[in-house]
Design an enzyme around this catalytic site. Sequence first.
Site, PDB file in Angstrom:
ATOM      1  N   ARG A  51       0.790  -1.231   0.000  1.00  0.00           N
ATOM      2  CA  ARG A  51       0.000   0.000   0.000  1.00  0.00           C
ATOM      3  C   ARG A  51       0.815   1.270   0.000  1.00  0.00           C
ATOM      4  NH1 ARG A  51      -2.886  -3.745   1.714  1.00  0.00           N
ATOM      5  NH2 ARG A  51      -0.942  -4.248   2.729  1.00  0.00           N
ATOM      6  N   THR A  52       1.792   1.329   0.890  1.00  0.00           N
ATOM      7  CA  THR A  52       2.479   2.615   1.036  1.00  0.00           C
ATOM      8  C   THR A  52       3.195   2.973  -0.257  1.00  0.00           C
ATOM      9  OG1 THR A  52       2.718   2.177   3.381  1.00  0.00           O
ATOM     10  CG2 THR A  52       4.073   3.924   2.474  1.00  0.00           C
ATOM     11  N   LYS A  80      25.586  -3.362  -1.861  1.00  0.00           N
ATOM     12  CA  LYS A  80      27.045  -3.283  -2.057  1.00  0.00           C
ATOM     13  C   LYS A  80      27.712  -2.547  -0.904  1.00  0.00           C
ATOM     14  CE  LYS A  80      26.532  -2.720  -7.086  1.00  0.00           C
ATOM     15  NZ  LYS A  80      26.750  -1.729  -8.164  1.00  0.00           N
ATOM     16  N   ARG A 101      11.330   4.110   2.945  1.00  0.00           N
ATOM     17  CA  ARG A 101      11.036   3.162   4.029  1.00  0.00           C
ATOM     18  C   ARG A 101      12.322   2.410   4.332  1.00  0.00           C
ATOM     19  NH1 ARG A 101       6.009  -0.884   4.356  1.00  0.00           N
ATOM     20  NH2 ARG A 101       5.113   1.089   5.013  1.00  0.00           N
ATOM     21  N   HIS A 129       5.415   6.140  11.369  1.00  0.00           N
ATOM     22  CA  HIS A 129       4.880   5.965  10.013  1.00  0.00           C
ATOM     23  C   HIS A 129       3.889   7.101   9.750  1.00  0.00           C
ATOM     24  CE1 HIS A 129       3.598   4.238   6.351  1.00  0.00           C
ATOM     25  NE2 HIS A 129       3.339   3.000   6.725  1.00  0.00           N
TER      26      HIS A 129
HETATM   27  C1  NCD Z   1       2.054  -0.941   8.171  1.00  0.00           C
HETATM   28  C2  NCD Z   1       3.551  -0.726   8.266  1.00  0.00           C
HETATM   29  O1  NCD Z   1       4.277  -0.882   7.275  1.00  0.00           O
HETATM   30  O2  NCD Z   1       3.966  -0.342   9.344  1.00  0.00           O
HETATM   31  N1  NCD Z   1       1.648  -1.144   6.844  1.00  0.00           N
HETATM   32  C3  NCD Z   1       1.325  -0.065   6.076  1.00  0.00           C
HETATM   33  O3  NCD Z   1       2.152   0.753   5.760  1.00  0.00           O
HETATM   34  N2  NCD Z   1       0.050   0.095   5.732  1.00  0.00           N
HETATM   35  C4  NCD Z   1       1.529  -1.970   9.095  1.00  0.00           C
HETATM   36  C5  NCD Z   1       2.151  -3.335   9.076  1.00  0.00           C
HETATM   37  O4  NCD Z   1       3.071  -3.615   8.310  1.00  0.00           O
HETATM   38  O5  NCD Z   1       1.672  -4.148   9.853  1.00  0.00           O
END
Ligand code: NCD
Length: 305
Positions: A51-52, A80, A101, A129
């Site tokens: 999703r993100t 590397k 991320r 997040h």
């Molecule tokens: C979450 C995350 O990555 O922290 N997912 C997301 O971005 N929607 C929750 C999860 O991974 O459980």
Amino acid sequence: MRSLIDILELSTEEIGELIAVADDIRQNPAKYREACRGKKLATLFFEPSTRTRLSFEAAMYELGGNVLGFSEAQSSSASKGESVSDTVKVVSLYADIIAMRHPKEGAPLVASMKASVPVINAGDGGHNHPTQTLADLDTIWNEKGRLDNLTIGLCGDLKFGRTVHSLIAAMSRYENVKFILISPEELKLPSYVKRDILVKKGIPYEQTTDLEAAMPQLDILYMTRVQRERFFNEDDYVRLKDSYILTPAKLKNARQDLCIMHPLPRVNEISVAIDDDPRACYFKQALYGKYMRMALILKLLGVEV
Ligand code: NCD
């Protein structure tokens, strides 16, 4: 130039503005279709995501921009031995904005200090997040019509669940919000979140292991996945993973206007039998996230529509 590393970097006024822009984008998508023409978003994902990353990419495409990036550390020069600092210095030469991320807490913060373009934290380890929180706030606003006067149950892995930490920080700024923290002993909310946010601001909260007992009080139930990748040992994960499974029976004493949220991905925490319940908001939540990311990209790039 502004980045977004921690949700508290946005004032509540700015969050209100982002919600208003997200709403306008939803109503009038054509108005925004050329807004980021010629701009590039780099998605640097050193950890898995559906999703993100995809909602960031869809957001940029729907604004008329382009996207480049990688979706796993192995396919980048991190494999590397390149540092995050060097990677973002170089990516700053190719892109106008970066969403990152990373499994290490603080990596996006370091990146934002080295990059010459805005950096958005798309999740750093078990820490924060902020853009999931933007999705969550937009969901609460649209489903409940307010961000204040709410009792919010957070259930599952409150220790490693970064979405929970950012959501608590964000919600702690609205009037008359109360938290019920529902988790196994081993997965309780970290003491730094309790101390620096809940205790410091005098926000009422309860800690319990009992989801059903808490249920009748809740305006919002925010379920979370047990974060397997943050555990040091598999046995602990296996023992704790099914601590909470939301089933229709467990909703027996829930309010009719309860809003059930989950950042997704879901593993076992919510039975699929709940998906058709009108109180299930988690798939809508994923859509709200795309509009809020569009609003955020516009804000950080300083694009006026
Ligand atoms: C979450 C995350 O990555 O922290 N997912 C997301 O971005 N929607 C929750 C999860 O991974 O459980």
